[in-house]
Design an enzyme around this catalytic site. Structure first.
Site, short mmCIF file in Angstrom:
data_model
loop_
_atom_site.label_atom_id
_atom_site.label_comp_id
_atom_site.label_asym_id
_atom_site.label_seq_id
_atom_site.Cartn_x
_atom_site.Cartn_y
_atom_site.Cartn_z
N LYS A 189 0.86 -1.19 0.00
CA LYS A 189 0.00 0.00 0.00
C LYS A 189 0.90 1.23 0.00
O LYS A 189 1.52 1.56 1.00
CB LYS A 189 -0.92 0.04 1.22
CG LYS A 189 -2.03 1.07 0.99
CD LYS A 189 -2.60 1.68 2.23
CE LYS A 189 -1.77 2.76 2.85
NZ LYS A 189 -1.59 3.98 2.04
N GLU A 264 10.43 1.26 10.33
CA GLU A 264 11.44 2.30 10.15
C GLU A 264 10.72 3.62 10.36
O GLU A 264 9.84 3.98 9.57
CB GLU A 264 12.06 2.17 8.75
CG GLU A 264 13.42 2.81 8.65
CD GLU A 264 13.35 4.22 8.13
OE1 GLU A 264 13.27 5.15 8.98
OE2 GLU A 264 13.36 4.40 6.92
N CYS A 298 13.56 10.99 7.36
CA CYS A 298 13.45 10.49 8.73
C CYS A 298 14.78 10.67 9.46
O CYS A 298 14.81 10.76 10.68
CB CYS A 298 13.00 9.04 8.74
SG CYS A 298 13.88 8.06 7.54
N GLU A 395 9.89 15.84 15.94
CA GLU A 395 10.26 15.72 14.53
C GLU A 395 9.38 16.69 13.72
O GLU A 395 8.16 16.58 13.73
CB GLU A 395 10.04 14.29 14.05
CG GLU A 395 10.53 14.07 12.65
CD GLU A 395 10.38 12.64 12.16
OE1 GLU A 395 9.36 12.00 12.50
OE2 GLU A 395 11.27 12.18 11.43
#
Ligand code: ADP
Length: 492
Positions: A189, A264, A298, A395
Site C-alpha cells: 500500500k 522504520e 526520517c 520531529e
C-alpha cells in the site's frame, strides 16, 4: 548508472497506471471510489487514483497467497528470481528519466534529486538484492547423538508493505528488494499522497516477467486499506515505514495474528560539529543533512550541535548558504528545494516555526511561506535553541534547522542521546580518536563521520529506541523476510 540520468530538458510524464494491481490485472477499487493526487508545486490535480479498501486488500492478499502457496514463484530456482529482479532493474533504468519526472510530479521533489538520488538508488537496491537471491543459506549443526541437523531459511510468506511519501520509489525498492530475493509475495500500500511511481514500477515488474500475483499494489488510505492489510490473517509480515504513532497502532493490531513486524520510523538526529572539523565540509554537510528533500527525511540532521568556539562563524556561513538556496519549480533542473508534499505537512511545519519563535529561539533565516502558490517554505534557521524546546525534541519533517551550542566532548554525547529517537547521528572532526569514541557513544542505528546521508544498499539502516524495529538494507535486511526452520534427521 549515472549515465542514464544526465541533465536534460524535462518533459512532463504521462500518468498511466492509476488502478489497483491485483493478480497481474489492473482493476478499479471494488467500491468504485477514487482519490485525487496533486502536484504540490501548483496544487493542481494530477490524477484520480483507485481508492482501495478492505475488499481490494482481500483480493490482493488472495492473489499473493495463491502465488506463494502454490504458484511458480515458490517453485522457481532462486537464481532465476535474481535474474527477473535484474530485468526489473534494467527496465527501470531504461525509464529512469520518466520515472524521475513522475516522482517530481507526485511528490514535488526537485528533478535533479529524483534523477541523481532516488531513481539510481532504486536501481542499485534492486540489483544488490538480486545478487542475494541464490545466496540465502542455512547451517549444519553438530548436535548430540546420531542425528543430522540443519537449518533452512525459508521465505516468511505474504508480506504487507506500507510506505510513506518522502521517497516513494526508493521505499518501493527497499521493500521489494529483500521480499523478492527471499521468495516472498507482496501486497503493497503506497502512501495516499504519492501512489504513482509505485504503480508504474508494478507495470515494469510484470513486463520483466515477475509472475502475476507476486507483486500486488492497492493504493488507498491508511486507516482503511492499510489497516485491512495489517489485520488480514493471510498476511505473515508487515514492513512499515512512517510515523511512530502509526507504527504503534500497527504493532497492536498485528499482535492479534502474531505477524512479524519491522518498522522504520522518525528521528531527531544530532549532527555534531566539533571546532576542529573541516569547516567548509561541515557547513555543506549540515546544510545538506537538513534541507535535502525539503527536510522530509526520517534521518534529517535536525538538531545541529555546534561547538561554542566556532558557533558564530558557523551560523554566518549557514545563513549565507540558506540565502543562496534555489527554491522554486521542481521541474527546473537548477532548483534545489521544491514544495512540501501537501497542505497538512505545510501547515504543521509553519506551526512549528511559530512555536520556535514563542519558545524564544532566534529566527535567523526563513520562517514563512515562499511564494503564493504551492506548499513552499523558506529554508528556516533557528539559533539559541535549548535542549528542552519543542523544536529541539519534536520531529518537524520540514526545512527547519535548530542550532544548539555545546562546550566539549564530555557533555555532548549525553545531550545528543537525550531523545526517544535513535535513527541517525553525525560527527564532524579531524580527530580520528574523537570520531570513533563518539561513534561508539551515540545511540543511533547509523553514525556518519564527516559526511551525512550517505546511503548504500549494502549498509544496514534502521533505528534504536522509538526510531524503529529491525533493519533494512544489507544482509541484515533479509533477516526479517525469512523464517528459520530446523530439520533433524535420524541417522540410526
Ligand atoms: P506520514 O507522516 O509519513 O504520512 P504515516 O505513518 O501517517 O506517516 O503514513 C505512512 C503510511 O502509513 C502511509 O502509507 C499511510 O497511508 C499508512 N497508514 C496511516 N495510518 C495507518 C493505519 N492506521 N494502518 C495502516 N497504515 C496506515
Amino acid at each position: 548508472m549515472a549515465t542514464v540520468l544526465e541533465k536534460k530538458k524535462v518533459t512532463r510524464p504521462q500518468v498511466r497506471q492509476t488502478q489497483c494491481f491485483i493478480g497481474g490485472k489492473w482493476i478499479p477499487a471494488a467500491s468504485g471510489k477514487t482519490f485525487e493526487t496533486i502536484h504540490p508545486a501548483t496544487e493542481e490535480v494530477i490524477a484520480e487514483v483507485a481508492e482501495g479498501d478492505k475488499e481490494d486488500i482481500d483480493a490482493a492478499v488472495e492473489a499473493a497467497r495463491e502465488q506463494f502457496d502454490g504458484g511458480e514463484w515458490s517453485k522457481m530456482d532462486a537464481r532465476d528470481r535474481g535474474i527477473l529482479m535484474n530485468k526489473l532493474a534494467d527496465l527501470i533504468e531504461q525509464e529512469a528519466d520518466e520515472l524521475a519526472a513522475l516522482e517530481t510530479l507526485d511528490n514535488g521533489k526537485p528533478i535533479r534529486d529524483a534523477r541523481a538520488a532516488d531513481i539510481p538508488l532504486v536501481i542499485d537496491t534492486l540489483r544488490y538484492y538480486a545478487g542475494w537471491a541464490d545466496k540465502i543459506q542455512g547451517h549444519t549443526i553438530p548436535v548430540r547423538g546420531e542425528y543430522f541437523t540443519y537449518t533452512r531459511r525459508e521465505p516468511v510468506g505474504v508480506v504487507g508493505q506500507i510506505i510513506p511519501w518522502n521517497f516513494p520509489a526508493l521505499m518501493v525498492a527497499w521493500k521489494w528488494g529483500p521480499a523478492l530475493a527471499t521468495g516472498c509475495t507482496i501486497v503493497m500500500k503506497p502512501a495516499e499522497q504519492t501512489p504513482l511511481t509505485c504503480l508504474r514500477m508494478a507495470r515494469l515488474a510484470q513486463k520483466a516477467g515477475i509472475p502475476d500475483g507476486v507483486i500486488n499494489v492497492v493504493p488507498g488510505y491508511g486507516p482503511t486499506a492499510g489497516a485491512a492489510l495489517v489485520k488480514h490473517r493471510g498476511v505473515d509480515k508487515i514492513a512499515f515505514t512512517g510515523e511512530g504513532g502509526t507504527a504503534k497502532i500497527i504493532q497492536r493490531e498485528a499482535l492479534e495474528t502474531m505477524k512479524r513486524c519491522t518498522f522504520e520510523l522518525g528521528g531527531k538526529s544530532p549532527n555534531i560539529i566539533f571546532a576542529d572539523a573541516d569547516m567548509e565540509a561541515a557547513v555543506e554537510g549540515a546544510h545538506f543533512g537538513l534541507y535535502f528533500n525539503q527536510g522530509q527525511c526520517c534521518c534529517a540532521g535536525s538538531r545541529l550541535f555546534v561547538e561554542e568556539r566556532v558557533h558564530d562563524e558557523f551560523v554566518d556561513r549557514l545563513k549565507e548558504k540558506n540565502r543562496q538556496r534555489k527554491i522554486g519549480d521542481p521541474f527546473d533542473p537548477e532548483t534545489e528545494q521544491g514544495p512540501q508534499v501537501d497542505k497538512a505537512q505545510f501547515d504543521k511545519i509553519l506551526k512549528y516555526i511559530d512555536i520556535g519563535k514563542q519558545e524564544g529561539a532566534k529566527l535567523v533565516t526563513g520562517g514563512k511561506r515562499h511564494g503564493e502558490e504551492g506548499y513552499f517554505i523558506e529554508p528556516t534557521l533557528f539559533t539559541g535553541v535549548k535542549d528542552e524546546m519543542k523544536i529541539a525534541t519534536d520531529e518537524i519533517f520540514g526545512p527547519v534547522m535548530s542550532v544548539l551550542k555545546f562546550k566539549n566532548i564530555n557533555e555532548i554525547a549525553d545531550r545528543a542521546n537525550r531523545t526517544n529517537y535513535g535513527l541517525a547521528a553525525a560527527v564532524w572532526t579531524r580527530d580520528i580518536a574523537k570520531a570513533h569514541k563518539m561513534a561508539a557513544k551515540l545511540r543511533a542505528g547509523t553514525v556518519w563521520v564527516n559526511c551525512y546521508d550517505v546511503f548504500d544498499a549494502g549498509a544496514p539502516f534502521g533505528g534504536f529506541k522509538e526510531s524503529g524495529l529491525g533493519r533494512e538494507l544489507g544482509e541484515a535486511g533479509l533477516a526479517n523476510y525469512t523464517e528459520l526452520k530446523t530439520v533433524t534427521v535420524s541417522l540410526s
